[in-house]
Motif scaffolding. Structure first.
Motif, PDB file in Angstrom:
ATOM      1  N   ARG A  25      85.230  36.521  21.562  1.00  0.00           N
ATOM      2  CA  ARG A  25      85.009  35.115  21.860  1.00  0.00           C
ATOM      3  C   ARG A  25      86.016  34.481  22.834  1.00  0.00           C
ATOM      4  O   ARG A  25      85.651  33.542  23.547  1.00  0.00           O
ATOM      5  N   PRO A  26      87.289  34.929  22.889  1.00  0.00           N
ATOM      6  CA  PRO A  26      88.237  34.244  23.769  1.00  0.00           C
ATOM      7  C   PRO A  26      87.815  34.168  25.227  1.00  0.00           C
ATOM      8  O   PRO A  26      88.087  33.165  25.902  1.00  0.00           O
ATOM      9  N   SER A  27      87.138  35.198  25.735  1.00  0.00           N
ATOM     10  CA  SER A  27      86.739  35.169  27.144  1.00  0.00           C
ATOM     11  C   SER A  27      85.716  34.077  27.417  1.00  0.00           C
ATOM     12  O   SER A  27      85.492  33.704  28.568  1.00  0.00           O
ATOM     13  N   ILE A  28      85.089  33.540  26.352  1.00  0.00           N
ATOM     14  CA  ILE A  28      84.128  32.444  26.501  1.00  0.00           C
ATOM     15  C   ILE A  28      84.763  31.111  26.118  1.00  0.00           C
ATOM     16  O   ILE A  28      84.716  30.144  26.873  1.00  0.00           O
ATOM     17  N   THR A  29      85.394  31.060  24.932  1.00  0.00           N
ATOM     18  CA  THR A  29      85.898  29.773  24.439  1.00  0.00           C
ATOM     19  C   THR A  29      87.103  29.274  25.225  1.00  0.00           C
ATOM     20  O   THR A  29      87.379  28.073  25.233  1.00  0.00           O
ATOM     21  N   ALA A  30      87.833  30.171  25.884  1.00  0.00           N
ATOM     22  CA  ALA A  30      88.968  29.729  26.705  1.00  0.00           C
ATOM     23  C   ALA A  30      88.512  29.006  27.963  1.00  0.00           C
ATOM     24  O   ALA A  30      89.288  28.276  28.592  1.00  0.00           O
ATOM     25  N   VAL A  31      87.240  29.187  28.329  1.00  0.00           N
ATOM     26  CA  VAL A  31      86.740  28.614  29.586  1.00  0.00           C
ATOM     27  C   VAL A  31      86.530  27.107  29.485  1.00  0.00           C
ATOM     28  O   VAL A  31      86.839  26.362  30.422  1.00  0.00           O
ATOM     29  N   GLY A  32      86.014  26.614  28.329  1.00  0.00           N
ATOM     30  CA  GLY A  32      85.678  25.207  28.184  1.00  0.00           C
ATOM     31  C   GLY A  32      86.796  24.256  28.587  1.00  0.00           C
ATOM     32  O   GLY A  32      86.619  23.391  29.461  1.00  0.00           O
ATOM     33  N   PRO A  33      87.993  24.376  27.981  1.00  0.00           N
ATOM     34  CA  PRO A  33      89.088  23.482  28.360  1.00  0.00           C
ATOM     35  C   PRO A  33      89.556  23.670  29.807  1.00  0.00           C
ATOM     36  O   PRO A  33      90.178  22.764  30.376  1.00  0.00           O
ATOM     37  N   THR A 226      77.137  25.059  23.493  1.00  0.00           N
ATOM     38  CA  THR A 226      77.031  23.801  24.224  1.00  0.00           C
ATOM     39  C   THR A 226      78.197  22.883  23.881  1.00  0.00           C
ATOM     40  O   THR A 226      78.820  22.281  24.765  1.00  0.00           O
ATOM     41  N   LEU A 227      78.517  22.809  22.598  1.00  0.00           N
ATOM     42  CA  LEU A 227      79.599  21.907  22.188  1.00  0.00           C
ATOM     43  C   LEU A 227      80.963  22.421  22.650  1.00  0.00           C
ATOM     44  O   LEU A 227      81.798  21.641  23.125  1.00  0.00           O
ATOM     45  N   ILE A 228      81.195  23.730  22.546  1.00  0.00           N
ATOM     46  CA  ILE A 228      82.501  24.266  22.934  1.00  0.00           C
ATOM     47  C   ILE A 228      82.721  24.143  24.434  1.00  0.00           C
ATOM     48  O   ILE A 228      83.851  24.066  24.915  1.00  0.00           O
ATOM     49  N   THR A 229      81.634  24.100  25.204  1.00  0.00           N
ATOM     50  CA  THR A 229      81.748  23.947  26.649  1.00  0.00           C
ATOM     51  C   THR A 229      82.049  22.506  27.047  1.00  0.00           C
ATOM     52  O   THR A 229      82.910  22.251  27.901  1.00  0.00           O
ATOM     53  N   TRP A 230      81.378  21.546  26.412  1.00  0.00           N
ATOM     54  CA  TRP A 230      81.425  20.161  26.897  1.00  0.00           C
ATOM     55  C   TRP A 230      82.223  19.206  26.036  1.00  0.00           C
ATOM     56  O   TRP A 230      82.516  18.075  26.471  1.00  0.00           O
ATOM     57  N   LEU A 231      82.585  19.586  24.803  1.00  0.00           N
ATOM     58  CA  LEU A 231      83.385  18.691  23.965  1.00  0.00           C
ATOM     59  C   LEU A 231      84.709  18.297  24.625  1.00  0.00           C
ATOM     60  O   LEU A 231      85.073  17.113  24.612  1.00  0.00           O
ATOM     61  N   ASP A 233      85.526  17.982  27.816  1.00  0.00           N
ATOM     62  CA  ASP A 233      85.259  16.998  28.868  1.00  0.00           C
ATOM     63  C   ASP A 233      84.855  15.648  28.273  1.00  0.00           C
ATOM     64  O   ASP A 233      85.243  14.587  28.776  1.00  0.00           O
ATOM     65  N   MET A 234      84.068  15.680  27.224  1.00  0.00           N
ATOM     66  CA  MET A 234      83.636  14.448  26.565  1.00  0.00           C
ATOM     67  C   MET A 234      84.831  13.670  26.030  1.00  0.00           C
ATOM     68  O   MET A 234      84.933  12.436  26.194  1.00  0.00           O
ATOM     69  N   MET A 235      85.760  14.376  25.385  1.00  0.00           N
ATOM     70  CA  MET A 235      86.913  13.701  24.800  1.00  0.00           C
ATOM     71  C   MET A 235      87.914  13.250  25.873  1.00  0.00           C
ATOM     72  O   MET A 235      88.596  12.249  25.695  1.00  0.00           O
ATOM     73  N   ILE A 236      87.991  13.966  26.977  1.00  0.00           N
ATOM     74  CA  ILE A 236      88.816  13.504  28.107  1.00  0.00           C
ATOM     75  C   ILE A 236      88.257  12.185  28.634  1.00  0.00           C
ATOM     76  O   ILE A 236      89.011  11.253  28.942  1.00  0.00           O
ATOM     77  N   ALA A 245      92.363  17.324  24.188  1.00  0.00           N
ATOM     78  CA  ALA A 245      90.936  17.613  24.074  1.00  0.00           C
ATOM     79  C   ALA A 245      90.714  19.071  23.698  1.00  0.00           C
ATOM     80  O   ALA A 245      89.849  19.392  22.870  1.00  0.00           O
ATOM     81  N   GLY A 246      91.491  19.980  24.295  1.00  0.00           N
ATOM     82  CA  GLY A 246      91.403  21.384  23.938  1.00  0.00           C
ATOM     83  C   GLY A 246      91.823  21.631  22.498  1.00  0.00           C
ATOM     84  O   GLY A 246      91.221  22.436  21.791  1.00  0.00           O
ATOM     85  N   LEU A 247      92.859  20.904  22.051  1.00  0.00           N
ATOM     86  CA  LEU A 247      93.311  21.039  20.659  1.00  0.00           C
ATOM     87  C   LEU A 247      92.243  20.551  19.686  1.00  0.00           C
ATOM     88  O   LEU A 247      92.084  21.102  18.600  1.00  0.00           O
TER      89      LEU A 247
END
Length: 390
Positions: A25-33, A226-231, A233-236, A245-247
């Motif tokens: 998962r890190p190669s995907i979830t690290a991308v969102g922030p 979808t949420l891990i990608t855009w959350l 940015d939404m919180m920023i 936001a990443g935290l």
């Protein structure tokens, strides 16, 4: 002596499964922030930036169809080892040059991940059938734990240590070397299988139950990716810094570890899992509703509730693939189907929302998408949780 040897080999297998899960998962979830940094450096639109998360899902959907065949040809353990090598190659390639290398490398990471994802479930069922629930809980928890850590530290690695987004993404390849080392002995324990003359009585693609499990997997994946990608940015946009936001996205995944660890252990004790799926759906609806509020603390509370549901739903989805099948051959077939059609459905979420946001600039659309998807999740979960097998 044979008993001690069996226990020892099971221990190494469980450790290997845990270390493999750390890389999925890190190669995907690290991308969102890191999307704001990648978007600026590469001059990408929001739609193309969202495609960085969509692309691995498309490769999941495509290569899930072939993963079971690769496992039959090479042996499951050898195929998983090959998947890790492909994942490492893609991880290095995507940070090495411009947009073409970025997207090609991202596609390769998806291929490597899905080979491991599809084949680990039938491998566990065939080699440790009495421990399926517990081992799948460990697998899902390890995957979710590193996903959460990657989300939390990707921006600090990029900014605080001055590595940039490239160095931040490359960091996660360090876990691959340890996984490859520990997995190496499994190559001898899982030789190339003999050709099997017996045919399955029915194709999983013709089974209504298999489609219910597949759609359950697909909707829960759409919610997560979808949420891990855009959350972030939404919180920023609501006023948080990129780090905070990443935290917040990481906190969601950390809370989810409770659900990931305990949901399959509890669910495997019952003949039916429909009630658990409906309960998770109610958790989603409650948590996502708080995101309409401009109050940050209420958003944080809601995301924590959502995280609990997401942790439980991914491990329940993997468990249902094992519970709803008669043997490991059907398990491999359903695993490939669920992660093919399921991730193909999930792939549309991040990219389509990015395109919609480019057009309308309204974050409430993300909340509406999550709420509607939660209703579908509840319905498919109820059907897939009934005590039947393919």
């Amino acid at each position: 002596m044979n008993l001690l040897k069996d226990k020892s080999s099971d221990g190494w297998l469980i450790l290997g499964i845990l270390l493999v899960s750390f890389n999925l998962r890190p190669s995907i979830t690290a991308v969102g922030p890191l999307i704001p940094f990648i978007r600026e450096d590469m001059n990408l639109s929001n739609g193309l930036a969202g495609f960085l998360t969509t692309l691995p899902l498309l490769t999941f959907a495509t290569f899930s169809l072939f993963s079971a065949g690769i496992g039959n040809r090479l042996g499951k353990a050898k195929a998983i080892f090959m998947g890790l090598l492909i994942l490492g190659t893609g991880s290095v390639l995507r940070v090495s040059a411009g947009p073409f290398a970025l997207y090609l490398g991202t596609a390769l990471t998806g291929i490597g991940i899905v080979i491991c994802n599809v084949l680990l479930i039938p491998l566990v069922k065939s080699r440790m059938p009495s421990k399926t629930g517990k081992v799948m809980a460990l697998f899902s928890t390890g995957m979710s734990l590193l996903a959460a850590i990657a989300t939390a530290v990707s921006v600090p690695l990029a900014q605080g240590l001055g590595w940039g987004w490239r160095g931040s993404l490359l960091f996660w390849t360090s876990f691959l070397f340890l996984a490859l080392l520990v997995w190496w002995p499994q190559l001898a324990f899982s030789p190339k299988p003999q050709k099997q003359i017996e045919k399955m009585g029915i194709s999983v693609w013709r089974s209504r139950l298999a489609w219910q499990v597949t759609l359950f997997m697909g909707v829960q994946s759409l919610l997560f990716f979808t949420l891990i990608t855009w959350l972030p940015d939404m919180m920023i946009d609501k006023g948080l810094s990129a780090t905070h936001a990443g935290l917040m996205a990481s906190m969601m995944q950390v809370v989810g570890l409770l659900g990931t660890l305990f949901a399959p252990v509890v669910a495997s004790r019952f003949r039916q899992q429909s009630g658990i799926a409906v309960s998770i759906g109610a958790i989603y609806l409650l948590g996502f509703s708080t995101l309409f509020s401009p109050t940050i603390w209420l958003n944080v509370l809601g995301i924590a509730v959502v995280g609990l549901g997401m942790g439980a739903s991914i491990s329940l989805a993997y468990l249902l693939i094992a519970l709803r099948t008669k043997n490991d051959r059907y398990t491999a077939g359903l695993s490939g189907m669920a992660q093919s059609a399921g991730y193909f459905l999930a792939a549309f979420g991040p990219m389509l929302f990015g395109m919609a946001f480019d057009q309308w600039q309204d974050w409430d659309m993300l909340v509406y998408l999550m709420l509607v998807s939660s209703l579908f999740f509840t319905g498919f979960g109820y059907l897939a949780g009934r005590n039947r097998t393919v």
